[in-house]
Write an enzyme that holds these catalytic residues in place. Structure first.
Site, PDB file in Angstrom:
ATOM      1  N   GLU A 143      -2.943 -25.730 -18.833  1.00 35.27           N
ATOM      2  CA  GLU A 143      -3.564 -26.865 -17.980  1.00 35.27           C
ATOM      3  C   GLU A 143      -4.220 -27.978 -18.567  1.00 35.27           C
ATOM      4  O   GLU A 143      -5.023 -28.102 -19.410  1.00 35.27           O
ATOM      5  CB  GLU A 143      -5.099 -26.017 -17.277  1.00 35.27           C
TER       6      GLU A 143
ATOM      7  N   ASN B 253     -10.082 -27.625 -13.656  1.00 39.86           N
ATOM      8  CA  ASN B 253     -10.916 -26.371 -13.472  1.00 39.86           C
ATOM      9  C   ASN B 253     -12.199 -26.926 -12.848  1.00 39.86           C
ATOM     10  O   ASN B 253     -12.958 -25.676 -12.685  1.00 39.86           O
ATOM     11  CB  ASN B 253     -11.329 -25.850 -14.958  1.00 39.86           C
TER      12      ASN B 253
ATOM     13  N   LYS C 257       3.634 -15.842 -16.219  1.00 39.56           N
ATOM     14  CA  LYS C 257       2.794 -16.771 -15.521  1.00 39.56           C
ATOM     15  C   LYS C 257       1.470 -17.195 -16.359  1.00 39.56           C
ATOM     16  O   LYS C 257       0.975 -16.079 -16.829  1.00 39.56           O
ATOM     17  CB  LYS C 257       2.587 -16.594 -14.171  1.00 39.56           C
TER      18      LYS C 257
ATOM     19  N   THR D 230      -4.820 -15.216 -18.982  1.00 38.22           N
ATOM     20  CA  THR D 230      -4.569 -14.990 -17.584  1.00 38.22           C
ATOM     21  C   THR D 230      -3.115 -14.882 -17.397  1.00 38.22           C
ATOM     22  O   THR D 230      -2.584 -16.047 -16.849  1.00 38.22           O
ATOM     23  CB  THR D 230      -4.981 -16.275 -16.855  1.00 38.22           C
TER      24      THR D 230
END
Lengths: 384, 384
Positions: free
Chosen positions: B260, B379, B169, B180
């Site tokens: 993202e 974000n 992930k 991350t």
């Protein structure tokens, strides 16, 4: 204001036709003496634009009689022909002013990798020379803009009768060492080249070198300080250094305030550092954290992203001792949850982040801005 | 697919109520043996989440019988109480599985600086244990998502009868060292801990360590490789290492593809480098250049920003020898204008940038993505 606030300087800004939209794009600043002392700092990017390579040579002589600045084209990554263009620009200015080309600095800003339209540049130099005036500082500051929304000038006047004035341009690619930034400072103080150099390096170290809008270092940066000696006053070294620092800090703050797409100016103060270098390293790491910059844009006091940025540095600290305040609310204490994040009011343009490393007594301030959709838009469309 | 492709593993993914929206948020992967060998790499961020500190200790023993992973909260910057929460999670899993807590790894992902809702976590562990299945890999992969738009799994099968499978992930804060990112790899090959460690480190060095979505390094990253030995086959070291590398490369590519807000995946290949380290340094510098990432978003082959990024590195090169291709068009030759930039077609999602340092024979590939208004939006709003 601007570069003609000090005596012994004339300046002008004209529309030479380098920019297709017809906006002012060429500036000339001339030192009319009696002194021609000068010092400069340049980008530390190893890919240097032709005008940087040229002006570095000029500055080795310690004398600058004039500087030609153009927007509308960076003349970077243009090879030997680009260098010839810069040389021809300096020769042209020397010719029309009756100076030596070896004392004419050149600075360019704009798109990288495109040759300048030299016919426009050379006729622009003639036009700018004809327009030189003791009141031309404002026009010069206007002509060096690229994506700047406002022109930037600053001045510091000593009661002893001397002045430091300056102009700057820069709105993106701002990063330590330095920024996409052209700055010309002038003074009528009677100061020699070594003293100028000392004052300029001390000033840029804590001002222009500590603004970081987007972590991107330019190929064209230059900060030039010229002294005419026209006031006839030789100031105390410390007083002069402070005046230069003041003007640099003022201009640096204006650069951050006009950074591309920014909606927030972020003042990052690192305190409790073991060394000043540690404080600066941590400040820059926070300033370059895209996630944090997005969070500030969203008025979200996301202190975890501050800690995450601190954690990537080599500074002395214990993760369990770190404290972070956002707009004076200590949202992180001892590396963990502190005061209620709901107490943080981030509605205003200026946001203050304080990072306490709890490792010593040194500190530093680094400025940055938020990351916005407008920044993305402006830099997606820049060259098209 | 996923972590149950290899024999000797069960897995599950459940909605434990950690996420407020009721989505799956807790996964369990259990090694049913006969072997319990394991190796892992962790974030090099000095601010480490509680589960990282815990799992580092577990891995020192070289055996992992189970790993509990939760999304919905990173349990980072939560102090001693956060560490106790991780410990309690491991104890709970050990209790319901009949294992030793010292062999239960824990991984968490989500917002930093918030305590986990432990009642939900502990009852979730019970629920996940009850749901364990040899076909549960897919559900586990789904439960570890945060802002991921898809779940990521990969598998490599050897004709010799053993398999390497994995799940990952990660969608932001992707940066070398690592991202991350939570990754669990499983294999039924009969491989001991030192051999696992060697294969894993070699694989992550050229895969997860060379993706950089936004330059931001996480507090929570972990890549865990567990071997059950259930196939009874001990592979050749080179063959096993290649299978692990293949699965890692596949997952890493999927992470970049789901970064993202990204609209472009950018493959940066640095060639002609004096050393591999130089190639990686230059690749990362290009990958982190916000201005370039905006330009790619705008389908603008702005090679000047590539040169500007190269110029900030300490790699061996001569600025006048640099060559840059975008989608195979050499738009920069010898540090200056090359082929016509109009020839570059950037309409497709994958964009290839080749930087030739002309300084040697080493090379490296680094992946990143473009910088978009969607990234900023996602974000800015993450924690609110």
């Amino acid at each position: 204001m601007s570069v003609t606030a000090a005596q012994g300087f004339t300046a002008s800004g004209v529309a030479a036709g380098i920019k297709e939209n017809g906006n002012p794009d060429l500036a000339l600043v001339v030192n009319t003496g009696p002194r021609l002392a000068a010092a400069a700092v340049f980008t530390s990017n190893r890919v240097k634009a032709a005008p940087v390579l040229w002006s570095e040579q000029v500055l080795k002589g310690g004398q600058v009689s004039a500087v030609v600045l153009n927007s509308g084209g960076a003349n970077a990554c243009t090879g030997p022909l680009g260098f010839q263009d810069t040389h021809a620009t300096a020769e042209k200015a020397a010719d029309v002013l009756g100076h030596s080309a070896g004392e004419v600095a050149v600075a360019s800003t704009g798109l990288i990798g495109v040759r300048l339209p030299m016919e426009a540049v050379l006729s622009g130099v003639e036009k700018a020379a004809a327009a030189l005036s003791e009141h031309g500082g404002e026009k010069a500051a206007i002509a060096i803009r690229t994506t700047d929304t406002i022109h930037k000038t600053a001045v510091a006047q000593s009661p002893a009768g001397w002045t430091v004035g300056g102009m700057a341009k820069g709105a993106g690619m701002l990063a330590p060492g330095l920024a996409t930034m052209l700055v010309v400072l002038t003074t009528d103080a009677d100061v020699d080249t070594p003293a100028l150099d000392t004052a300029l390096r001390a000033a840029t170290r804590t001002t222009f070198d500590r603004i970081d809008s987007d972590g991107c270092m330019s190929t064209n940066d230059m900060v030039l300080l010229m002294a005419s000696g026209a006031s006839g006053v030789t100031p105390e070294a410390a007083e002069f250094a402070e005046a230069v620092r003041e003007v640099c800090a003022d201009l640096a703050r204006q650069l951050i305030g006009d950074a591309e797409g920014a909606s927030k100016d972020i003042r990052i103060e690192v305190v409790g550092a073991d060394t000043e270098d540690d404080a600066v390293e941590v400040g820059r790491s926070i300033a370059r954290n895209n996630l944090l910059k997005c969070a500030v844009h969203g008025e979200d006091p996301n202190w975890g992203r501050v800690l995450s940025a601190i954690g990537t540095t080599s500074a002395a600290f214990d993760p369990d001792q770190l404290n972070v305040a956002i707009n004076d609310v200590w949202v992180c204490k001892n590396g963990s949850v502190g005061e209620d994040r709901e107490l943080v009011d981030m509605r205003y343009r200026e946001v203050r982040i304080t990072a306490d490393l709890a490792a010593g007594g040194e500190s530093a301030v680094v400025w940055t801005n938020d990351l916005t959709a407008d920044y993305v838009h402006e830099n997606s469309a820049y060259s098209s």
